[in-house]
Design an enzyme around this catalytic site. Sequence first.
Site: not given
Length: 382
Positions: A280, A328
């Site tokens: 993360y 992304y």
Amino acid sequence: MKKAVVTGSYSTKVGELEGATCMSLHTEAGLGALADAGLAVSEVDGLLCAYSFTEPHLMLASVFAEYVGMKPAYASAVSMGGVTACMLVMQAAALVEAGYCRHVLVVTGDNRLSGMRGNAVQALAEVGNQQYEQPYGMTIPAAYALVAQRYMSEFGVTSEQLAAIAVTMREHAVLNPKAHMKTPFTVDDVMNSRFIATPLHLLDCCLISDGGAAVVVSAADAAADLKKPRIDILGTGQGHTHEYIVAAPSLTDYGCKRSAADALGRAGLKPSDIDVVEIYDSFTITLLAELESMGFFERGEAGAAAAAGDLKIGGKLPCNTHGGLLSYGHSGAAGGMFHVVEAVEQLRGEADGRQVEGAELALVHGDGGILSAHCSVVLGRA
């Protein structure tokens, strides 16, 4: 043979998706993962969903089940911020290992970029303890900037090292046709982007995107006839130290230390065994802090490693090979699920153009809040 395996995965395009809704993204992702596994809706007996900011539902799993005509034996929705996706995978594994389900669909999605309005924006803005943080204007970037300041002071981390993380994530996103952002930039570009919360620049911060992602977790003995190679769930773990940053026992040690140790321990592995990590990265400092807390680098070494290219595809520890939340895309709980899907694709050898050669073991990690709640999942090629 492991009892729980990933048999299907899918992610939608990310970015600003005209006409996308929470339910359309859930549907595309969920049905896509089932198609990838070679399963029909009627074969799914477990359903796990996350949450939506744009279309809040008290019972999102029930709403989705009705929407696609699913009648699961077990259904639940979980709301734990960015850690939710990994927690759902952990829960799905527990369900099949306990014999409650044979195939569990784990689905996430939200139109965070195009659909955030009014109360949804306010909910994100009101981060922090209502008595001790909110009255003083605490924001999510400011809380992570506090962590960055401590790392800079204690371990000599530099803004240029943080910028190198952002540059690496963008380089990976350039290789990914689904990525929200694919325009390359340099360390100087990061350093020259405006400050959001000192020392974090704009390009140190994750994106806000529309998108969805899903996986299917199956009992191993139910996966033998499915069309895609199964990916074993080798170990999982969680760690929780605080909710509000004002109550954090440390600004350098977090629950990821325990979650990764438990997941790796249950898999019988150590950090050096892992071929690729999908961790993360809500901010550049998030990734750096977690890499060190989890034992992939010694204290004060992750920043230098990023600057040396160690996190790149082909480097010593390829990290966030899809481009991460930084490049992304980030769409709430789906942001964490993008990491899971990427790990599955890497281990299957399906990450065209960004494949880590010989990848057999992956660690996926999610965190929620201000480095508050953590879950790690170790996956392996069967």
